[in-house]
Design a protein around this motif. Structure first.
Motif, PDB file in Angstrom:
ATOM      1  N   ASP A  91      38.515  52.224  35.738  1.00 52.99           N
ATOM      2  CA  ASP A  91      37.330  51.592  34.669  1.00 52.99           C
ATOM      3  C   ASP A  91      37.914  51.170  33.657  1.00 52.99           C
ATOM      4  O   ASP A  91      37.413  49.874  33.002  1.00 52.99           O
ATOM      5  N   PRO A  94      40.933  47.260  35.485  1.00 52.88           N
ATOM      6  CA  PRO A  94      40.612  47.070  36.860  1.00 52.88           C
ATOM      7  C   PRO A  94      41.602  46.972  37.924  1.00 52.88           C
ATOM      8  O   PRO A  94      41.441  47.135  39.253  1.00 52.88           O
ATOM      9  N   ASN A 137      33.520  54.446  44.600  1.00 50.45           N
ATOM     10  CA  ASN A 137      34.156  53.467  43.389  1.00 50.45           C
ATOM     11  C   ASN A 137      34.444  52.284  43.931  1.00 50.45           C
ATOM     12  O   ASN A 137      34.268  51.960  45.101  1.00 50.45           O
ATOM     13  N   ASP A 138      35.179  51.282  42.996  1.00 50.84           N
ATOM     14  CA  ASP A 138      35.520  50.051  43.676  1.00 50.84           C
ATOM     15  C   ASP A 138      36.911  50.046  44.176  1.00 50.84           C
ATOM     16  O   ASP A 138      38.008  50.610  43.401  1.00 50.84           O
ATOM     17  N   GLU A 139      37.022  49.543  45.415  1.00 49.55           N
ATOM     18  CA  GLU A 139      38.251  49.405  45.897  1.00 49.55           C
ATOM     19  C   GLU A 139      39.018  48.258  44.897  1.00 49.55           C
ATOM     20  O   GLU A 139      38.510  47.670  44.159  1.00 49.55           O
ATOM     21  N   THR A 142      38.139  44.780  44.775  1.00 45.89           N
ATOM     22  CA  THR A 142      36.759  44.445  44.306  1.00 45.89           C
ATOM     23  C   THR A 142      36.697  44.219  42.763  1.00 45.89           C
ATOM     24  O   THR A 142      36.248  43.444  42.348  1.00 45.89           O
ATOM     25  N   ALA A 143      37.660  44.992  42.168  1.00 45.62           N
ATOM     26  CA  ALA A 143      37.470  45.093  40.809  1.00 45.62           C
ATOM     27  C   ALA A 143      38.579  43.999  40.084  1.00 45.62           C
ATOM     28  O   ALA A 143      38.393  43.367  38.845  1.00 45.62           O
ATOM     29  N   SER A 174      32.078  46.809  48.083  1.00 45.96           N
ATOM     30  CA  SER A 174      33.317  46.343  48.483  1.00 45.96           C
ATOM     31  C   SER A 174      33.287  45.487  49.833  1.00 45.96           C
ATOM     32  O   SER A 174      33.983  44.625  49.745  1.00 45.96           O
ATOM     33  N   ASP A 177      31.480  42.042  49.728  1.00 41.00           N
ATOM     34  CA  ASP A 177      32.114  41.006  48.482  1.00 41.00           C
ATOM     35  C   ASP A 177      33.279  40.090  49.532  1.00 41.00           C
ATOM     36  O   ASP A 177      34.192  40.499  49.632  1.00 41.00           O
TER      37      ASP A 177
END
Length: 527
Positions: A91, A94, A137-139, A142-143, A174, A177
């Motif tokens: 977070d 990214p 969480n975000d792979e 993705t972030a 993820s 997207d």
């Protein structure tokens, strides 16, 4: 070469000198040692080669779960290889990899002793895969929108943990997207290419959600993106868990088997679209399954010991390339202090396992090692079609010009198919991404010793023999060469022989085996 009887002149360091018995014995010992070394080296290589082709097992370990799981000291060979999860985007940054967005790589080393535990695992002959992504969480892709920073993030994890195999667990936001999927595919392709140019290898597994009917379009798109980007996929691992309403009353084992069969069909189409021809068996070897042991996230779904045994038998029969489970942390019966077993625990399965372990059951037959599959390169194969033999086919062999009604069974390339609706000219084994795209349902293979198809018959006199001069009304029944037919509408002069090749146009429909049995039963009762 020298002619017999002539004398040669010795040259070199020991030219002209005679060898003493001690020297002869020493040379003999050296030759034996070299030969033995070559023999052992050949067999070590041969053994490694054989093991590299073997399916492998590795259970997932949730690195950040409490209490921590001691993966570094496996209780059996079933736990010698692990899939450490999950590396995700931070977070705070990214493009910075973290463990569960709770620990940076350095923090995990200091606070979890992760680097040291991994070194201990390898000291004992085990190894680790690292999984990127997961549900919560975000792979990274993705972030992180910067391609260079994304590649650097993946590379830093692979280099730090000296990985030969990575797992990309893509689900949720993820997975949907598409832009992130493209970044992921290009970054992983570049990473794999750079590793191979440097003389190393990197096996890439894509882990995706699945239903008994197969993968979603988002999932198949993710695979297509990888293949288009030039990623040499070691395989696709499907999460055989959390089916919800799609399970439709089936056992967890059967739902998982259906999901794997559907995935196999979809992968055949995806590789075909990428101009890569693979045999059925090669596709099975590029597939993996990961059940969630015990209580799943869906309240009424429990993957029990019997489910594990049935899935294991199927996986061994198909020679699936990989088997995993979620998770080794949970592979134990819950203790007496854990009361609500329907609430999923990070530390136990939620069922009474007795003396059994899911890892022990699911690892059976999976004796290979993940790192030995890393050098594999996907290339097209010459796939020889199976030639069907009418003498051993239990149903008619499919023909392009024939029309088939719903429920009609045929044989094609060694398998039995059933028509889901009226069809003509649709190849039964035409690879499709979605089950609804084909009018055929695969029932299973033609079994050894099966007898050729013979239409059901009735004794002479059961119905009148068909005649071209007789007028027939709807519902009239006749015998044609002993086979019973029923008239669908008024007709005259239309031979029942055309019913199989033109079922829509023919006024005749052949009685089914069940209908013939009912006629025979009725005749017996009347007699």
């Amino acid at each position: 070469m020298t002619a017999p009887g002539t004398q040669t002149t010795r040259t070199g360091l020991h030219g002209g000198k005679r060898l003493s018995p001690l020297r002869v014995m020493l040379a003999f010992v050296i030759i034996l040692a070299v030969a033995a070394g070559a023999f052992l080296g050949f067999h070590a290589f041969d053994s490694a080669k054989a093991e590299s082709a073997s399916p492998w097992f590795a259970g997932y370990v949730d690195v950040t779960a409490t209490p921590s799981y001691p993966f570094e000291t496996p209780a059996s060979t079933a736990g010698r290889d692990v899939v450490l999860s999950f590396v995700v985007a931070s977070d705070d940054d990214p493009c910075a990899p973290s463990w569960g967005d709770a620990y940076s790589l350095d923090d995990a080393s200091h606070e979890l002793d992760l680097d040291r535990k991994l070194a201990r695992l390898r000291q004992g002959g085990g190894d680790a895969i690292v999984s990127f992504g997961g549900q919560r969480n975000d792979e990274l892709s993705t972030a992180c929108a910067d391609p260079a920073a994304l590649l650097a993030a993946y590379t830093s994890v692979v280099d730090r943990y000296q990985l030969t195999t990575i797992d990309l667990d893509v689900e949720g936001a993820s997975l949907s997207d598409a832009a992130a999927g493209l970044r992921r595919a290009e970054a992983v392709s570049a990473l794999q290419s750079s590793k191979r140019k440097a003389g190393g290898d990197l096996a890439v597994w894509l882990t995706l959600p699945v239903a008994p009917s197969g993968m979603t379009k988002d999932a198949t798109d993710a695979i297509a993106q990888m293949l288009t980007a030039g990623v040499d996929l070691a395989g696709v691992n499907v999460m055989t868990m959390d089916y919800g309403s799609s399970l439709d009353g089936k056992t967890m084992a059967q739902g998982s088997i259906d999901a794997l069969n559907a995935t196999h069909r979809q992968l055949a189409k995806l590789y075909s679209n990428a101009d890569i021809s693979l045999s059925d068996q090669t596709i099975w070897s590029k597939m993996g399954a990961t059940p969630m042991v015990g209580q799943n996230d869906v309240r009424n779904e429990v993957f029990g010991i019997a489910d594990a045994q049935k899935l294991s038998a199927f996986a061994q029969d198909k020679k699936l390339g990989r088997m995993s489970l979620w998770s080794l942390n949970r592979d134990a019966t819950c203790g007496p202090n854990y009361v609500d077993l329907t609430h999923v625990s990070d530390a136990c399965s939620g069922i009474d396992q007795g003396d059994a372990s899911f890892a022990g059951i699911l690892s059976t037959g999976f004796a290979g090692r993940p790192h030995l599959s890393a050098p594999a390169v996907t290339t097209s194969e010459a796939v020889e079609p199976i030639v069907d033999d009418p003498a051993t086919s239990p149903y008619p062999i499919w023909a392009k010009t024939s029309a088939y009604l719903e429920g009609t069974k045929i044989v094609w390339h060694g398998n039995v198919y059933s028509a889901k609706w009226w069809t003509r000219g649709d190849l039964p084994d035409n690879p499709v991404l979605n089950e609804w795209e084909t009018p055929w349902t695969l029932i299973g293979p033609v079994l050894p010793g099966e007898k050729p198809y013979a239409p059901p018959t009735l004794p002479a006199g059961t119905y009148p023999d068909w005649s071209g001069t007789v007028q027939y009304d709807t519902g009239d029944r006749v015998l044609f060469e002993g086979t019973p037919y029923e008239s669908k509408w008024w007709n005259q002069g239309a031979s029942p022989d055309a019913a199989s090749s033109d079922p829509d146009g023919s006024p005749w429909v052949q009685l089914t085996a069940d209908e013939v049995a009912a006629v025979l039963k009725g005749a017996t009762a009347a007699g």
